[in-house]
Structure formats: C-alpha cells, structure tokens
Design an enzyme around this catalytic site. Structure first.
Site, mmCIF file in Angstrom:
data_model
loop_
_atom_site.group_PDB
_atom_site.id
_atom_site.type_symbol
_atom_site.label_atom_id
_atom_site.label_comp_id
_atom_site.label_asym_id
_atom_site.label_seq_id
_atom_site.Cartn_x
_atom_site.Cartn_y
_atom_site.Cartn_z
ATOM 1 C CG HIS A 38 6.300 -5.529 -4.257
ATOM 2 N ND1 HIS A 38 4.961 -5.418 -3.947
ATOM 3 C CD2 HIS A 38 6.887 -4.398 -3.792
ATOM 4 C CE1 HIS A 38 4.738 -4.270 -3.335
ATOM 5 N NE2 HIS A 38 5.897 -3.629 -3.225
ATOM 6 C CG ASP A 50 -14.578 -9.067 -21.442
ATOM 7 O OD1 ASP A 50 -13.622 -9.832 -21.667
ATOM 8 O OD2 ASP A 50 -14.442 -7.958 -20.909
ATOM 9 C CB SER A 51 -20.201 -9.469 -24.929
ATOM 10 O OG SER A 51 -19.628 -9.022 -26.126
ATOM 11 N N GLY A 110 0.852 -1.180 0.000
ATOM 12 C CA GLY A 110 0.000 0.000 0.000
ATOM 13 C C GLY A 110 0.882 1.222 0.000
ATOM 14 C CD GLU A 164 3.496 -8.293 -5.478
ATOM 15 O OE1 GLU A 164 4.204 -9.029 -4.764
ATOM 16 O OE2 GLU A 164 3.186 -7.130 -5.159
ATOM 17 C CB CYS A 179 5.366 -4.124 0.288
ATOM 18 S SG CYS A 179 6.165 -2.522 0.170
ATOM 19 C CE1 TYR A 180 0.758 0.794 5.576
ATOM 20 C CE2 TYR A 180 -0.889 -0.925 5.260
ATOM 21 C CZ TYR A 180 -0.473 0.235 5.893
ATOM 22 O OH TYR A 180 -1.276 0.818 6.840
ATOM 23 N N GLY A 217 -19.254 -8.063 -29.742
ATOM 24 C CA GLY A 217 -18.194 -8.576 -30.606
ATOM 25 C C GLY A 217 -16.849 -8.493 -29.911
ATOM 26 C CE LYS A 262 -10.330 -8.518 -22.207
ATOM 27 N NZ LYS A 262 -11.545 -7.708 -22.160
#
Ligand code: XMP
Length: 516
Positions: A167, A225-226, A53, A169, A80-81, A222, A372
């Site tokens: 970090h 996601d949809s 953070g 990640e 971290c934080y 189109g 995603k």
C-alpha cells in the site's frame, strides 16, 4: 483539468489514495468498480488506480471488472487487491500465499521502473494480504520482491500498466508517496493543475454565472463546511446570499454570537439569526431518553429552519449547502455493491431533504468535490478566522447529547461554563491541536463534597477527550495530569453547581465519543 480515477474495489484506504493524489495537485475522484467502462473511457482520465479490497480474486462474487479496461490506453496502477486483479485478468497465476504478510515489510527493488525513481533498493512498505502473485502475466516483469512475496511489484511499461502488492498510500510505506508521485508525473505525465487558488477563482466565476441576479439561501451551522461555503458564496454574489443560522440554544458558550459577528463583520451577505432556545427547551421538557431527545432536536431544527426559508425563498432562489466530497462517497456512491464493501461510515447531520412544498431554482454545493482539509485550505484563503476553520466536530444536536437526562436552562449554563474552562486551559497549554475532539459532559450524577465547613451535594462534570483518525474508533487521550488538575480546579471553583470533575477513560468501542 487533469483527472485521475480511483476505481474502488471496497478497500479501506480508497479515500486516502484520492487524498494522496490530490496532495500532488492532481484532481482524483473515486468511482465504484460497477462504473461502466464507456463512462470511464469518456471521462478522459490521465490515469486509473485500482484500489485494494477485502476479497479474493478466486471468489467470483468478489468485485471484478471488464478486462478491456487494461486496453483503453490509459496508464493503470493496481494496489493490493487491484494488483492481484490485474494479474488475474491477464491470466497470471494468483495463489493463496504460504505466508500472509501484514504490517511493515522489507521491500527489495529488483528491476528498473519509473515507479521506483528516487526510491532506494531496500525500503519498508505496508503489506496486508493473504493471496499473492505466484507468476506474473505474459508481458509483465517483476520489479520488486519481499522475503515471502516473489512479486511485490510488476510492470508492463509498453502498455503503461503497473501493480504493487503493498500500500503506497499509507505513511508506513516509507517511499510510498514518492512512488505515487512517480506514477502521476512520470507514467501519467500529469502537470499538476489542482491548486486551491485556482479552485476559488473558478468556483466563484461559476457561481456568479449560475446564480445571476437571483438570491441564494444557505443553512449556516457555524461548522467548517457551511462556513466555507458561505465564504465562497459571499465572495461570488455578496448580498444576494442569505445565510440562515438557527441558534437552538444548545451551542457552546458564546458560540452563537461568535458566528454572528464573524459573518456580519467579515463578509458581505444577509445574515439571519433565528434564536429559538426557548422553543427547544419547551419541547424537551421532561424528556430523558437520548434517542427521543435527538429526534426532537432534529425535527424542531428542520421545522424552524424550513419555516424561515419558506418565508424567504418564494420559488425564486437557489438553495446552497456545504456538503463535501466524502459526504457523497459515504452516502454509498463509493464502494456500494462491493461484496463485504468497506466499513459503513457514520453519516453526519446535514440539512435533510428539502420539503416538497418549497421550490428552489436549484441546489448548489460549492464544496462537493473537496476533502475536509481542502475545505480548510479554502477557508483560510478566504480569510475565515482560524478557530472556525480548525474547529473540532460539533454534533448537530449540540450540547443536547452532552447532557445526560432532561435538558434544562440551568444544566446548559453549567455545561457551557465547564466546557469553556476546559477549552481555555487546553488552548493556554497549546494542547488543543493534539486531540481530535474534547469537551465537557453534564453527567446527571450528583456527588457529596465539602466546601469550607459545609457539606455540598452538587453536579458531577466529566471531561471527554479522544484521538482518532476517522471517529469510527477512538482512543481516550492521555492529557497530562497538570492540565487535568488545572481544569478540575478551575471548574470546581468557577462554575456554580459543580463540586466534582471526573475524566472519561473509555475508548470507542465499547464507548462512543458522545455520551448520548
Ligand atoms: P459518536 O458519539 O457516535 O461520535 O462516537 C462520533 C463523532 O460524531 C459526532 N456526532 C454527531 N455529529 N450529528 C452530528 O453531526 C449527530 O447526531 C452526532 N452524534 C455524534 C461526535 O461529536 C463525534 O465527532
């Protein structure tokens, strides 16, 4: 299903942490640090990760948390934080570091820890901090250091509490992913049950149960996601699915036909295409202001879309949309409330709110828990065409924000053809995957040129190509000159009405990706 909680203290990498956990086949969800401890207890997490953070634990207005969280008997990893917060909650000594560390730093492992199984004694990690832990709390031992950080990692294995100042990640931490894997599998004892094949099976079964013999209506743009949502729903309920595709005439060349063919040929569903390019052009006649254009396109889109749905829903259908997990977090449910919380992420075009005069049996969001790239994996497994699954982002207002000034049918034609050439050349040269987004822009400028013995006075097309991680900032792409030359040559030869092509070399900021 096994779940890991990522408790969000406003760090910029919170989504990345959740992504990394999921890469190890364990479902991770992000909740704000304001989540009540009872809710966390009740959710039966296999482990909890405190994120970084932007704040200092000394500042009492910074996000803190009920120290009882450390006693609930679930393994915890502070980053971290989050690491400093654990030290602070257990009355260790956190201080402003004499030397703050930023960037790649050498880490030395100095104690036995399951976190560091398979990690060499010396490796590089990514640091970004100004406070540090001067003395770890009672019961904790230091297991790694750096030159300027006497406690780069600490642990209390008896209580299952681990904390790292760096970090793990981010990919700059060479063994960060290994450390996360160790936390998940060796500390939390996860088995790894988050797999996309089972996600599809479970979701299809749940959709069938929920929808029964009713209809479900989905707005199909189109976009990825949809389209994936449509694929899942089609697999679940076939013809009970009605997809409404509004073609406002501002899509790329032949795109409307491609979407129609994909969904009518490959999937079982009712596909409704509403062609309304003419209506949009009428509404946009004479309008040059970018914001006004956006507003008209969006209002008209919803009007057409909801009118079509109103004719079909009749109060006895479900409504589905392709919202994904980051849409939920971005809409403020993640770090909201964190003092100086993480940066505001651009909210994207979606279906807007449901008008009050349309009643649905319920709203269904089959992708609401996916990131995603997980959506893309599902799309590929469902058999959606590769070009659809890996499609670049395309703005809701379509080519409307790529035509500077008034929009006319002629300008749309010119832009579609120029954009087609650009995409074709990029694909031929195998360059498209290296860029985040690229397209042509109708600049509205005219230039003098010469063709044979004649003077010409025609339109200027700009090429725009960017690389970016998150579209908040972007760099203009260094496309090889040979490709640019081929594109320019072809556009000026093949597209009537264009005699000049320029390349946009503006980063974001100060530019934006789109021109309007
Ligand atoms: P900008 O131009 O804001 O674009 O730098 C960043 C990203 O967002 C896309 N974009 C939009 N997407 N509706 C959308 O769904 C919009 O109104 C819109 N405007 C921009 C843009 O294509 C880029 O990927």
């Amino acid at each position: 299903m096994e779940k890991i909680l990522v408790l969000d203290f406003g760090g910029q990498y919170n989504q990345l942490i959740a992504r990394r956990v999921r890469d190890h086949h364990i479902y991770a969800e992000i909740l704000p640090y304001t989540t009540p401890i009872e809710a966390i207890r009740a959710a039966n997490y296999k482990g909890i990760i405190f994120t970084g953070g932007p704040n200092s634990v000394f500042d009492m207005e910074s996000p803190h948390y009920d120290p009882a969280i450390l006693d609930i008997g679930v393994p915890i990893l502070g980053i971290c934080y989050g690491c400093q917060l654990i030290a602070w909650m257990r009355r260790g000594e956190v201080k402003t570091a004499p030397v703050s560390e930023y960037g790649k730093i050498d880490l030395t492992v100095c104690g036995d820890s399951p976190l560091f199984d398979g990690v060499p004694k010396d490796s590089v990690v990514w640091m970004s901090h100004t406070d540090y832990i001067a003395t770890p709390p009672v019961g904790f031992s230091v297991v790694a250091t750096t030159e300027n950080c006497p406690c780069a990692a600490m642990q209390n294995p008896a209580e299952g509490i681990y904390a790292v100042q760096f970090h793990p990640e981010v990919t700059h931490s060479a063994y960060g992913d290994k450390m996360l894997e160790n936390f998940l599998y060796k500390v939390c004892h996860c088995k790894g049950d988050w797999i996309m094949d089972s996600f599809i099976e479970d979701t299809v079964a749940a959709l069938r149960r929920q929808i029964g013999d009713k209809q479900v209506i989905l707005g199909l743009s189109g976009g990825v996601d949809s389209s994936v949502a449509a694929g899942l729903l089609s697999r679940a309920v076939g013809k009970q699915l009605v997809c409404v595709f509004v073609d406002q005439g501002l899509m790329r060349k032949d795109e409307g036909d491609f979407v129609e063919q994909t969904f009518t040929k490959l999937f079982d569903m009712q596909f409704v295409r509403v062609n309304c390019g003419d209506v949009f052009l009428k509404k946009l006649k004479g309008v040059c202001d970018p914001e006004q254009k956006r507003k008209i396109i969006s209002e008209e889109f919803y009007k057409v879309f909801w009118d079509e749905i109103k004719r079909r829903a009749a109060g006895d259908a479900f409504f589905a949309q392709g919202s994904i997990y980051p849409d939920r977090i971005e809409s403020g449910k993640g770090a909201s409330g964190a003092k100086a919380g993480s940066a505001v992420i651009k909210t994207h075009h979606n279906m807007g709110s449901i008008p009050s005069d349309i009643a649905f049996l319920g709203v269904i969001e089959p992708l609401r828990d996916l990131f995603k790239d997980e959506v893309r994996t599902v799309g590929e497994k469902l058999g959606l065409p590769h070009e659809l699954v890996w499609r670049q982002p395309f703005p809701g207002p379509g080519l409307g924000v790529r035509i500077v000034g008034e929009i006319t049918a002629e300008k749309i034609r010119i832009l579609q053809n120029a954009d087609f050439v650009l995409r074709d050349e990029m694909a031929k040269n195998g360059y498209e995957k290296q860029l985040s987004q690229f397209f042509a822009v109708f600049t509205g400028a005219k230039a003098v040129g010469v063709m044979g013995d004649h003077r010409t006075y025609e339109n200027v097309i700009a090429l725009r190509a960017v690389t970016t991680d998150d579209f908040m900032t972007a760099d203009w792409a260094r496309i090889p000159y040979d490709i640019l030359a081929a594109v320019s040559n072809r556009i000026t030869n093949e597209v009537d009405g264009v005699n000049r092509v320029v390349y946009d070399i503006t980063s974001k900021p100060p530019g934006t990706v789109e021109w309007e």
